[in-house]
Scaffold this active site. Sequence first.
Site, PDB file in Angstrom:
ATOM      1  N   HIS A  17      -0.931  -2.161  -9.208  1.00 47.87           N
ATOM      2  CA  HIS A  17       0.002  -1.735  -8.161  1.00 47.87           C
ATOM      3  C   HIS A  17       1.010  -2.846  -7.857  1.00 47.87           C
ATOM      4  O   HIS A  17       2.207  -2.577  -7.700  1.00 47.87           O
ATOM      5  CB  HIS A  17      -0.759  -1.427  -6.856  1.00 47.87           C
ATOM      6  CG  HIS A  17      -1.728  -0.302  -6.939  1.00 47.87           C
ATOM      7  ND1 HIS A  17      -3.045  -0.416  -6.554  1.00 47.87           N
ATOM      8  CD2 HIS A  17      -1.577   0.981  -7.346  1.00 47.87           C
ATOM      9  CE1 HIS A  17      -3.656   0.740  -6.709  1.00 47.87           C
ATOM     10  NE2 HIS A  17      -2.797   1.608  -7.203  1.00 47.87           N
ATOM     11  N   LYS A  41     -10.324  12.164   1.295  1.00 48.59           N
ATOM     12  CA  LYS A  41     -10.662  11.382   0.099  1.00 48.59           C
ATOM     13  C   LYS A  41     -11.776  10.376   0.354  1.00 48.59           C
ATOM     14  O   LYS A  41     -12.217   9.688  -0.554  1.00 48.59           O
ATOM     15  CB  LYS A  41      -9.407  10.646  -0.400  1.00 48.59           C
ATOM     16  CG  LYS A  41      -8.570  11.452  -1.381  1.00 48.59           C
ATOM     17  CD  LYS A  41      -7.601  10.551  -2.120  1.00 48.59           C
ATOM     18  CE  LYS A  41      -7.007  11.243  -3.338  1.00 48.59           C
ATOM     19  NZ  LYS A  41      -6.120  10.349  -4.100  1.00 48.59           N
ATOM     20  N   ARG A  90       0.164   4.797 -16.625  1.00 51.36           N
ATOM     21  CA  ARG A  90      -0.677   3.889 -17.418  1.00 51.36           C
ATOM     22  C   ARG A  90      -0.837   4.368 -18.839  1.00 51.36           C
ATOM     23  O   ARG A  90      -0.807   3.604 -19.776  1.00 51.36           O
ATOM     24  CB  ARG A  90      -2.072   3.760 -16.767  1.00 51.36           C
ATOM     25  CG  ARG A  90      -2.073   2.970 -15.488  1.00 51.36           C
ATOM     26  CD  ARG A  90      -3.358   3.137 -14.762  1.00 51.36           C
ATOM     27  NE  ARG A  90      -3.543   4.535 -14.394  1.00 51.36           N
ATOM     28  CZ  ARG A  90      -4.420   4.977 -13.522  1.00 51.36           C
ATOM     29  NH1 ARG A  90      -5.240   4.138 -12.945  1.00 51.36           N
ATOM     30  NH2 ARG A  90      -4.503   6.255 -13.234  1.00 51.36           N
ATOM     31  N   SER A 128      -7.929   1.763  -9.038  1.00 50.90           N
ATOM     32  CA  SER A 128      -8.740   1.443  -7.859  1.00 50.90           C
ATOM     33  C   SER A 128     -10.171   1.953  -8.058  1.00 50.90           C
ATOM     34  O   SER A 128     -11.136   1.326  -7.610  1.00 50.90           O
ATOM     35  CB  SER A 128      -8.134   2.092  -6.612  1.00 50.90           C
ATOM     36  OG  SER A 128      -6.842   1.620  -6.388  1.00 50.90           O
TER      37      SER A 128
END
Length: 161
Positions: A17, A41, A90, A128
Site C-alpha cells: 500500500h 468485514k 498485483r 493484508s
Amino acid sequence: MKRAIYPGSFDPVTFGHIDIIERSAKMVDELVVAILNNSAKNPLFSIKERVSMLEEMTNHIPNVKITFFDGLLIDCARKMEASIIIRGLRAVTDFEYELQIAQTNRIVNSQIDTIFLTTSLEYAYLSSTIVKEVASYGGDISHFVPEQLVEKIYHKYNYKN
Ligand code: PNS
C-alpha cells in the site's frame, strides 16, 4: 487542483500500500487515502487505529491526507471532489474484480475515472490477509509491514516480537 482517492481496507497497511501511496501522490496535487469503515468485514484494527497507522506511515508525504468512509466509494470520491480513483493491481487475479468495480463506478459517475498502478514486483505477492495469516502464527512479518507496525499487529494476536 487534481485530487485522487486511494481506497482500501488497510487492515493493516502494508509495504505494498505504501508503495502505491508514494507513487500515486507524485502524480496528483492531493491524494486522499480513504479507509473503508466496514464493520461487516470484522477488521483486526478499528477505524481509529487504521487512520492513526496510515497517518504515521505517510507523514513524510506532504500531499497525502487520510480519511475514512462508509457506504459507496464513488459517493466518497464525489464528496472529496476527487476525479481519480487509484487502485493497485498485483496480478491478473486482481484484474477481473477490479475491472468490474471500476466499470460500475464509472457507470454511476462518469466524471470519476479509475487508474490502476501495477504493484512493484517485490510486493506483488503481498496482502493484508497474508500479513494477518503469518502474524496469527507468530511468523516473521518484518518483510511485509514497517517495523513500527510489527508490534501492534503481534499484540492483536498476543504474540511478543
Ligand atoms: O482493500 P480492499 O478491501 O481491496 O478495498 C476494497 C474497497 C474498499 C476499495 C471496496 O470494497 C469499496 O470500494 N467498497 C465500498 C463499497 C463500494 O463502493 N463498492 C463498489 C461498488 S459495488
